[in-house]
Design an enzyme around this catalytic site. Structure first.
Site, PDB file in Angstrom:
ATOM      1  N   LYS A   1       0.810  -1.196   0.000  1.00  0.00           N
ATOM      2  CA  LYS A   1       0.000   0.000   0.000  1.00  0.00           C
ATOM      3  C   LYS A   1       0.853   1.259   0.000  1.00  0.00           C
ATOM      4  CE  LYS A   1      -3.338  -2.088   3.231  1.00  0.00           C
ATOM      5  NZ  LYS A   1      -3.894  -1.909   4.586  1.00  0.00           N
ATOM      6  N   GLY A   2       2.077   1.148   0.486  1.00  0.00           N
ATOM      7  CA  GLY A   2       2.874   2.310   0.871  1.00  0.00           C
ATOM      8  C   GLY A   2       3.082   3.357  -0.210  1.00  0.00           C
TER       9      GLY A   2
ATOM     10  N   GLU B   1       7.954   2.516  -6.030  1.00  0.00           N
ATOM     11  CA  GLU B   1       7.991   1.979  -4.664  1.00  0.00           C
ATOM     12  C   GLU B   1       8.203   3.122  -3.674  1.00  0.00           C
ATOM     13  OE1 GLU B   1       7.114   0.158  -2.479  1.00  0.00           O
ATOM     14  OE2 GLU B   1       8.339  -1.644  -2.352  1.00  0.00           O
ATOM     15  N   ASP B   2       7.703   2.940  -2.458  1.00  0.00           N
ATOM     16  CA  ASP B   2       7.897   3.976  -1.450  1.00  0.00           C
ATOM     17  C   ASP B   2       9.297   3.940  -0.863  1.00  0.00           C
ATOM     18  OD1 ASP B   2       7.451   1.521  -0.205  1.00  0.00           O
ATOM     19  OD2 ASP B   2       5.941   2.244   1.192  1.00  0.00           O
TER      20      ASP B   2
ATOM     21  N   ASP C   1      14.358  -1.307   1.469  1.00  0.00           N
ATOM     22  CA  ASP C   1      15.211  -1.601   2.621  1.00  0.00           C
ATOM     23  C   ASP C   1      16.065  -2.813   2.262  1.00  0.00           C
ATOM     24  OD1 ASP C   1      16.359  -1.986   5.071  1.00  0.00           O
ATOM     25  OD2 ASP C   1      14.516  -2.383   6.172  1.00  0.00           O
TER      26      ASP C   1
ATOM     27  N   LYS D   1      17.046   2.950   1.809  1.00  0.00           N
ATOM     28  CA  LYS D   1      17.674   2.922   3.134  1.00  0.00           C
ATOM     29  C   LYS D   1      19.152   2.576   3.053  1.00  0.00           C
ATOM     30  CE  LYS D   1      14.116   1.934   6.364  1.00  0.00           C
ATOM     31  NZ  LYS D   1      13.558   1.033   7.363  1.00  0.00           N
TER      32      LYS D   1
ATOM     33  N   PHE E   1      13.203   3.691  11.058  1.00  0.00           N
ATOM     34  CA  PHE E   1      11.933   3.289  10.452  1.00  0.00           C
ATOM     35  C   PHE E   1      11.130   4.534  10.116  1.00  0.00           C
ATOM     36  CE2 PHE E   1       7.816   1.368   9.874  1.00  0.00           C
ATOM     37  CZ  PHE E   1       8.151   0.223   9.184  1.00  0.00           C
ATOM     38  N   VAL E   2      10.644   4.612   8.874  1.00  0.00           N
ATOM     39  CA  VAL E   2      10.028   5.826   8.346  1.00  0.00           C
ATOM     40  C   VAL E   2       8.507   5.677   8.281  1.00  0.00           C
ATOM     41  CG1 VAL E   2       9.905   7.321   6.311  1.00  0.00           C
ATOM     42  CG2 VAL E   2      12.073   6.272   6.962  1.00  0.00           C
TER      43      VAL E   2
ATOM     44  N   ASP F   1       3.523   3.344   6.680  1.00  0.00           N
ATOM     45  CA  ASP F   1       2.883   3.063   7.970  1.00  0.00           C
ATOM     46  C   ASP F   1       3.812   2.379   8.951  1.00  0.00           C
ATOM     47  OD1 ASP F   1       2.936   0.500   6.531  1.00  0.00           O
ATOM     48  OD2 ASP F   1       1.727  -0.224   8.205  1.00  0.00           O
TER      49      ASP F   1
ATOM     50  N   ARG G   1      -0.158   6.801   7.775  1.00  0.00           N
ATOM     51  CA  ARG G   1      -0.100   6.953   6.315  1.00  0.00           C
ATOM     52  C   ARG G   1      -0.571   8.330   5.863  1.00  0.00           C
ATOM     53  NH1 ARG G   1       0.746   1.822   4.066  1.00  0.00           N
ATOM     54  NH2 ARG G   1      -0.181   0.085   5.196  1.00  0.00           N
TER      55      ARG G   1
HETATM   56  P1  IMP Z   1      12.277  -4.571   1.885  1.00  0.00           P
HETATM   57  O1  IMP Z   1      11.673  -5.811   1.283  1.00  0.00           O
HETATM   58  O2  IMP Z   1      13.043  -4.826   3.147  1.00  0.00           O
HETATM   59  O3  IMP Z   1      13.088  -3.763   0.871  1.00  0.00           O
HETATM   60  O4  IMP Z   1      11.103  -3.669   2.393  1.00  0.00           O
HETATM   61  C1  IMP Z   1      10.305  -3.061   1.505  1.00  0.00           C
HETATM   62  C2  IMP Z   1       8.903  -2.855   2.012  1.00  0.00           C
HETATM   63  O5  IMP Z   1       8.799  -2.845   3.430  1.00  0.00           O
HETATM   64  C3  IMP Z   1       8.504  -1.505   1.505  1.00  0.00           C
HETATM   65  O6  IMP Z   1       7.703  -1.698   0.367  1.00  0.00           O
HETATM   66  C4  IMP Z   1       7.742  -0.933   2.639  1.00  0.00           C
HETATM   67  O7  IMP Z   1       6.373  -1.159   2.422  1.00  0.00           O
HETATM   68  C5  IMP Z   1       8.186  -1.682   3.853  1.00  0.00           C
HETATM   69  N1  IMP Z   1       9.163  -0.889   4.603  1.00  0.00           N
HETATM   70  C6  IMP Z   1      10.495  -1.066   4.671  1.00  0.00           C
HETATM   71  N2  IMP Z   1      11.078  -0.140   5.441  1.00  0.00           N
HETATM   72  C7  IMP Z   1      10.064   0.658   5.867  1.00  0.00           C
HETATM   73  C8  IMP Z   1      10.013   1.837   6.693  1.00  0.00           C
HETATM   74  O8  IMP Z   1      11.024   2.363   7.216  1.00  0.00           O
HETATM   75  N3  IMP Z   1       8.789   2.371   6.894  1.00  0.00           N
HETATM   76  C9  IMP Z   1       7.651   1.857   6.341  1.00  0.00           C
HETATM   77  N4  IMP Z   1       7.653   0.781   5.571  1.00  0.00           N
HETATM   78  C10 IMP Z   1       8.854   0.181   5.335  1.00  0.00           C
HETATM   79 MG    MG Z   2       6.070  -0.724  -0.017  1.00  0.00          MG
END
Ligand code: IMP
Ligand code: MG
Length: 177
Positions: free
Chosen positions: A41-42, A97-98, A101, A129, A149-150, A156, A162
């Site tokens: 959703k982000g 993508e938002d 990480d 990140k 964490f953002v 969210d 959000r």
């Molecule tokens: P990844 O798979 O670790 O790269 O994480 C990606 C997903 O986790 C993103 O699409 C976000 O929805 C969520 N996410 C990762 N870090 C954060 C954060 O700091 N705040 C909010 N959502 C996050």
């Molecule tokens: Mg996301």
């Protein structure tokens, strides 16, 4: 502002970052009509502002994944729970993508969409990140940020925050997953 939130980027800073990204994207896709795929959703707030900053024809679709595991689990699996509905075969696809990480989510998205034979497949993220990332090239990066964490601007923590216009970091005990 809720307790425990620290300002990261103001609405003005977000707007100017999106303006820069839109300029880069517009130049690269001149006279083409890409399909922008937002990762739910982000990314929905970012995508909404990005398409209006672009001032060029685009089509929009969404994909959704659920990721299992937390930061403590080294190999979480991201499973697609809602696929895109447009046909992307032979089209220019830009994934929006938002935040990236560990890269697990976005790699699952890119692998999945690659299987649908788009003409081109690129990636745009508002936030990247520190220490995170992916083996994939990230074509458009809004801001590189520290490890916190953002929340806000679509993002969210346990489904909260959000709606905030700015971006914040939040103190979490469990890394936020
Ligand atoms: P990844 O798979 O670790 O790269 O994480 C990606 C997903 O986790 C993103 O699409 C976000 O929805 C969520 N996410 C990762 N870090 C954060 C954060 O700091 N705040 C909010 N959502 C996050
Ligand atoms: Mg996301």
């Amino acid at each position: 502002m809720a307790e425990g939130l620290k300002p990261l980027y103001s609405p003005e800073e977000i707007r100017s970052t999106i303006g820069r990204l839109a300029g880069e994207i517009r130049a690269d896709y001149a006279s083409r009509t890409p399909i922008l795929v937002g990762v739910l959703k982000g990314a929905f707030v970012f995508l909404a502002d990005l398409i209006r900053a672009l001032e060029m024809p685009v089509e929009v679709d969404f994909i959704r994944l659920s990721s299992y595991g937390t930061r403590d689990v080294p190999t979480p699996k991201a499973v697609i729970t809602k696929d895109i509905e447009l046909s992307v075969e032979g089209r220019d696809v830009l994934v929006v993508e938002d935040i990236i990480d560990r890269g697990t989510t976005i790699e699952a998205v890119m692998d999945h969409l690659e299987g649908k034979n788009p003409a081109t497949l690129r990636l745009c993220t508002l936030l990247l990140k520190e220490g995170g990332g992916t083996g994939r090239k990230i074509d458009y990066i809004g801001k590189e940020i520290g490890d916190g964490f953002v929340v806000g601007y679509g993002m969210d923590y346990k489904e909260r925050y959000r709606e905030l216009r700015a971006l914040y970091t939040i103190d979490t005990k469990d890394g936020g997953d």
